[in-house]
Design a protein around this motif. Structure first.
Motif, PDB file in Angstrom:
ATOM      1  N   MET A 267       1.411  -5.065   0.944  1.00 54.17           N
ATOM      2  CA  MET A 267       0.313  -4.102   0.902  1.00 54.17           C
ATOM      3  C   MET A 267      -1.035  -4.812   0.810  1.00 54.17           C
ATOM      4  O   MET A 267      -1.219  -5.714  -0.006  1.00 54.17           O
ATOM      5  CB  MET A 267       0.468  -3.201  -0.333  1.00 54.17           C
ATOM      6  CG  MET A 267      -0.433  -2.007  -0.304  1.00 54.17           C
ATOM      7  SD  MET A 267      -0.564  -1.254  -1.935  1.00 54.17           S
ATOM      8  CE  MET A 267      -1.578  -2.466  -2.761  1.00 54.17           C
ATOM      9  N   GLU A 268      -1.978  -4.409   1.647  1.00 53.64           N
ATOM     10  CA  GLU A 268      -3.297  -5.005   1.576  1.00 53.64           C
ATOM     11  C   GLU A 268      -4.039  -4.406   0.394  1.00 53.64           C
ATOM     12  O   GLU A 268      -4.038  -3.203   0.184  1.00 53.64           O
ATOM     13  CB  GLU A 268      -4.066  -4.743   2.866  1.00 53.64           C
ATOM     14  CG  GLU A 268      -3.586  -5.595   4.030  1.00 53.64           C
ATOM     15  CD  GLU A 268      -4.367  -5.262   5.287  1.00 53.64           C
ATOM     16  OE1 GLU A 268      -5.607  -5.201   5.197  1.00 53.64           O
ATOM     17  OE2 GLU A 268      -3.739  -5.071   6.322  1.00 53.64           O
ATOM     18  N   ASP A 269      -4.703  -5.265  -0.347  1.00 46.74           N
ATOM     19  CA  ASP A 269      -5.335  -4.848  -1.585  1.00 46.74           C
ATOM     20  C   ASP A 269      -6.481  -3.863  -1.368  1.00 46.74           C
ATOM     21  O   ASP A 269      -6.807  -3.071  -2.224  1.00 46.74           O
ATOM     22  CB  ASP A 269      -5.845  -6.095  -2.315  1.00 46.74           C
ATOM     23  CG  ASP A 269      -5.899  -5.862  -3.806  1.00 46.74           C
ATOM     24  OD1 ASP A 269      -5.096  -5.042  -4.280  1.00 46.74           O
ATOM     25  OD2 ASP A 269      -6.742  -6.483  -4.450  1.00 46.74           O
ATOM     26  N   SER A 270      -7.093  -3.919  -0.178  1.00 44.96           N
ATOM     27  CA  SER A 270      -8.269  -3.088   0.053  1.00 44.96           C
ATOM     28  C   SER A 270      -7.900  -1.661   0.474  1.00 44.96           C
ATOM     29  O   SER A 270      -8.753  -0.798   0.571  1.00 44.96           O
ATOM     30  CB  SER A 270      -9.152  -3.719   1.124  1.00 44.96           C
ATOM     31  OG  SER A 270      -8.411  -3.860   2.310  1.00 44.96           O
ATOM     32  N   LYS A 271      -6.633  -1.428   0.736  1.00 47.00           N
ATOM     33  CA  LYS A 271      -6.217  -0.090   1.162  1.00 47.00           C
ATOM     34  C   LYS A 271      -5.820   0.761  -0.038  1.00 47.00           C
ATOM     35  O   LYS A 271      -5.454   0.245  -1.085  1.00 47.00           O
ATOM     36  CB  LYS A 271      -5.031  -0.198   2.119  1.00 47.00           C
ATOM     37  CG  LYS A 271      -5.415  -0.735   3.479  1.00 47.00           C
ATOM     38  CD  LYS A 271      -4.204  -0.730   4.392  1.00 47.00           C
ATOM     39  CE  LYS A 271      -4.587  -1.283   5.757  1.00 47.00           C
ATOM     40  NZ  LYS A 271      -3.392  -1.500   6.595  1.00 47.00           N
ATOM     41  N   LEU A 272      -5.861   2.089   0.165  1.00 49.08           N
ATOM     42  CA  LEU A 272      -5.418   2.983  -0.897  1.00 49.08           C
ATOM     43  C   LEU A 272      -3.919   2.833  -1.089  1.00 49.08           C
ATOM     44  O   LEU A 272      -3.174   2.700  -0.124  1.00 49.08           O
ATOM     45  CB  LEU A 272      -5.741   4.431  -0.540  1.00 49.08           C
ATOM     46  CG  LEU A 272      -7.213   4.854  -0.515  1.00 49.08           C
ATOM     47  CD1 LEU A 272      -7.327   6.330  -0.206  1.00 49.08           C
ATOM     48  CD2 LEU A 272      -7.896   4.548  -1.835  1.00 49.08           C
ATOM     49  N   GLU A 273      -3.497   2.826  -2.357  1.00 56.36           N
ATOM     50  CA  GLU A 273      -2.071   2.732  -2.649  1.00 56.36           C
ATOM     51  C   GLU A 273      -1.522   4.146  -2.723  1.00 56.36           C
ATOM     52  O   GLU A 273      -1.833   4.897  -3.656  1.00 56.36           O
ATOM     53  CB  GLU A 273      -1.860   2.015  -3.982  1.00 56.36           C
ATOM     54  CG  GLU A 273      -0.398   1.800  -4.289  1.00 56.36           C
ATOM     55  CD  GLU A 273      -0.176   1.024  -5.584  1.00 56.36           C
ATOM     56  OE1 GLU A 273       0.981   0.760  -5.903  1.00 56.36           O
ATOM     57  OE2 GLU A 273      -1.165   0.688  -6.247  1.00 56.36           O
ATOM     58  N   ARG A 274      -0.746   4.530  -1.740  1.00 55.17           N
ATOM     59  CA  ARG A 274      -0.243   5.906  -1.707  1.00 55.17           C
ATOM     60  C   ARG A 274       1.072   5.992  -2.491  1.00 55.17           C
ATOM     61  O   ARG A 274       2.029   5.314  -2.159  1.00 55.17           O
ATOM     62  CB  ARG A 274      -0.055   6.374  -0.279  1.00 55.17           C
ATOM     63  CG  ARG A 274      -1.353   6.316   0.505  1.00 55.17           C
ATOM     64  CD  ARG A 274      -1.360   7.202   1.714  1.00 55.17           C
ATOM     65  NE  ARG A 274      -2.539   6.915   2.526  1.00 55.17           N
ATOM     66  CZ  ARG A 274      -3.749   7.412   2.286  1.00 55.17           C
ATOM     67  NH1 ARG A 274      -3.927   8.213   1.272  1.00 55.17           N
ATOM     68  NH2 ARG A 274      -4.766   7.111   3.052  1.00 55.17           N
ATOM     69  N   THR A 275       1.053   6.821  -3.493  1.00 57.02           N
ATOM     70  CA  THR A 275       2.254   7.018  -4.309  1.00 57.02           C
ATOM     71  C   THR A 275       2.786   8.418  -4.033  1.00 57.02           C
ATOM     72  O   THR A 275       2.012   9.369  -3.924  1.00 57.02           O
ATOM     73  CB  THR A 275       1.895   6.912  -5.813  1.00 57.02           C
ATOM     74  OG1 THR A 275       1.161   5.703  -6.003  1.00 57.02           O
ATOM     75  CG2 THR A 275       3.133   6.876  -6.675  1.00 57.02           C
ATOM     76  N   ASP A 276       4.099   8.530  -3.902  1.00 53.96           N
ATOM     77  CA  ASP A 276       4.697   9.846  -3.702  1.00 53.96           C
ATOM     78  C   ASP A 276       4.344  10.750  -4.881  1.00 53.96           C
ATOM     79  O   ASP A 276       4.151  10.275  -6.003  1.00 53.96           O
ATOM     80  CB  ASP A 276       6.226   9.738  -3.621  1.00 53.96           C
ATOM     81  CG  ASP A 276       6.661   9.090  -2.313  1.00 53.96           C
ATOM     82  OD1 ASP A 276       5.850   9.064  -1.363  1.00 53.96           O
ATOM     83  OD2 ASP A 276       7.804   8.595  -2.256  1.00 53.96           O
ATOM     84  N   LEU A 277       4.288  12.039  -4.618  1.00 56.65           N
ATOM     85  CA  LEU A 277       4.023  12.980  -5.694  1.00 56.65           C
ATOM     86  C   LEU A 277       5.108  12.876  -6.760  1.00 56.65           C
ATOM     87  O   LEU A 277       6.282  12.703  -6.445  1.00 56.65           O
ATOM     88  CB  LEU A 277       4.025  14.419  -5.159  1.00 56.65           C
ATOM     89  CG  LEU A 277       2.848  14.892  -4.306  1.00 56.65           C
ATOM     90  CD1 LEU A 277       3.112  16.304  -3.806  1.00 56.65           C
ATOM     91  CD2 LEU A 277       1.562  14.860  -5.113  1.00 56.65           C
ATOM     92  N   MET A 278       4.686  12.989  -8.008  1.00 56.88           N
ATOM     93  CA  MET A 278       5.655  13.055  -9.096  1.00 56.88           C
ATOM     94  C   MET A 278       6.389  14.392  -8.984  1.00 56.88           C
ATOM     95  O   MET A 278       5.767  15.429  -8.750  1.00 56.88           O
ATOM     96  CB  MET A 278       4.899  12.971 -10.429  1.00 56.88           C
ATOM     97  CG  MET A 278       5.739  13.180 -11.647  1.00 56.88           C
ATOM     98  SD  MET A 278       6.765  11.737 -11.963  1.00 56.88           S
ATOM     99  CE  MET A 278       7.858  12.363 -13.213  1.00 56.88           C
TER     100      MET A 278
END
Lengths: 233, 227
Positions: free
Chosen positions: A1-12
């Motif tokens: 994962m590139e650090d500058s991109k948003l980290e998309r986490t699945d919905l809880m």
């Protein structure tokens, strides 16, 4: 994962506890969210709600059950105790039962909203049920929409998943006043087919979820409450 | 009785309170800390954490990025906790249609996006701008509700930059405990540790809930585990 991109986490997600339903909605209801469970009389709305709370209680989550019907706790317990998933020790511990009937009769929507919020802030639940919400509509005809807007908006900020149940009037698919404000709609149908009444569940809306569509047969059993039956063909 | 103690806590929360107090230290140990908390338990643990932090009577900063600050004020009030020593920075209220009134010290920030500009903004805050005057040098602790939400609006790089500048702006004398769900946000958890964040370890035997027992098993640790 590139650090500058948003980290998309699945919905809880939290499991609804209804066997077969969680598989239809990527594992459970989004957390936090407000879900409308609606249907005509006898389709299993209260059974659905109790199963949802008991599932949470079994997982160590705090539940809060608001009834708008002024039904005494022991009366509700009398019928719900027939289900195997119901454990009496949950009540007054991991499931708090709260009657809103008296406040509702005062006819002050602001007071009702405050009473709901104060109890939520006190109990700090992860699962909330309001059963049924449509009774409120009959009491607050003039400002019901505003009340629903305020209620759902506030519920979403309390870090809980809320199931509100709604009675469907003849000719309606779901209660229209609240449908726009909720994150998910689960329909419970009762249909007459070949001289018999059959029950179905349908996920009409579930935000952020790739859910199964169409009607799916359900059964209500003493063991599990509502069960989504697997297609035989 | 101390105002913090006046709110009744159940056995489980009391246990958590005691463990947190022991980890936070008396007086509060300054620095960045991280506690692994299941997402569904964030508000409950945050409430107990605030009780533990506020018991020392020091002024604190509460940065709200997940829900409007009014909800935390309501929560604290319901649990008998005096908010006078807390200054709120609300970075999300402007996104919300909510208009719940409160009477606490609150300043509004433009939004959770570009949160890395907040530390500089905090240094320059003054009553003249209609914001509460707040002396960062007097601050005993700071809580962010919650850091994971920032990742919806900002890259890891920006969140890291924010944290670094925020700690620096606080002069290294402030306790900053952060709640992170390690299972859902492992990169964020590790990032905090890489910034010399101390992991708050709770004793797993004292975590009685079935879901937490399952969680401890998943984490395969005998010492540390999510609450």
């Amino acid at each position: 994962m590139e650090d500058s991109k948003l980290e998309r986490t699945d919905l809880m997600r939290i499991p609804a506890g209804i066997p077969g339903l969680d598989e239809m909605i990527e594992g459970g209801f989004p957390f936090p969210s407000v879900i409308l469970v609606c249907g005509s009389a006898g389709t299993g709305k209260t059974t659905f709600s109790l199963r949802f709370l008991c599932e949470g209680a079994a997982r160590g989550e705090q539940g809060l059950y608001f009834t708008t019907l002024s039904e005494p706790t022991q009366w509700m317990m009398r019928f719900s105790s027939q289900f195997e998933f119901m454990r009496p020790e949950f009540f007054d511990n991991q499931i708090i039962y709260e009657d809103l009937g008296n406040i509702l009769r005062e006819g002050d929507s602001g007071k009702l909203l405050d009473a709901i919020e104060s109890r939520i802030a006190e109990v700090v639940p992860q699962r909330i049920v309001i059963d049924p919400i449509t009774v409120v509509g009959e009491m607050f005809k003039d400002n019901y929409r505003q009340f629903l807007f305020d209620l759902t908006n506030r519920l979403k900020n309390w870090n809980a998943t809320t199931v509100v149940t709604g009675e469907v009037r003849p000719g309606e698919l779901y209660p229209p006043e609240i449908s726009y404000a909720v994150d998910g709609i689960v329909l419970l149908h009762l249909a007459e087919e070949l001289g018999a009444r059959r029950k179905y569940i349908e996920v009409l809306k579930m935000r952020g979820t790739n859910h199964l569509t169409g009607k799916h047969s359900i059964d209500i059993s003493r063991k599990d409450g509502i069960v989504v039956l697997k297609a035989r063909f | 009785m101390h105002p913090v103690e006046s709110a009744a806590m159940n056995e489980k929360d009391l246990l958590l309170f005691k463990q947190l107090k022991a980890q936070l230290g008396v007086p509060l140990i300054p620095g960045l800390m991280v506690l692994d908390v299941r997402t569904t338990q964030f508000v409950r643990v945050e409430l107990v954490l605030l009780k533990a932090l506020m018991e020392e009577g020091q002024p604190g900063l509460f940065i709200s990025v997940d829900r409007p600050h009014q909800y935390i004020v309501h929560l604290l009030t319901m649990h008998g906790i005096d908010c006078r020593n807390l200054t709120f920075v609300d970075a999300v209220a402007r996104f919300s249609a909510d208009s719940k009134p409160t009477s606490v010290k609150v300043g509004f920030f433009q939004g959770p996006r570009n949160i890395d500009t907040l530390p500089e903004a905090l240094k320059n805050w003054s009553a003249a701008d209609g914001r509460p005057s707040f002396d960062l040098g007097e601050c005993g602790f700071a809580v962010i509700d919650n850091l994971s939400t920032l990742l919806n609006y900002n890259s890891q790089q920006v969140v890291r930059s924010f944290l670094t500048d925020f700690i620096s702006a606080l002069g290294g004398k402030v306790t900053v405990p952060l709640l992170v769900d390690r299972e859902r946000n492992p990169n964020l958890f590790m990032m905090i540790k890489s910034l010399e964040g101390r992991e708050i370890a709770l004793v797993p035997e004292n975590v009685p809930m079935p879901s937490d027992r399952a969680r401890l098993k998943i984490s395969n640790s005998n010492i540390k585990g999510g609450y």
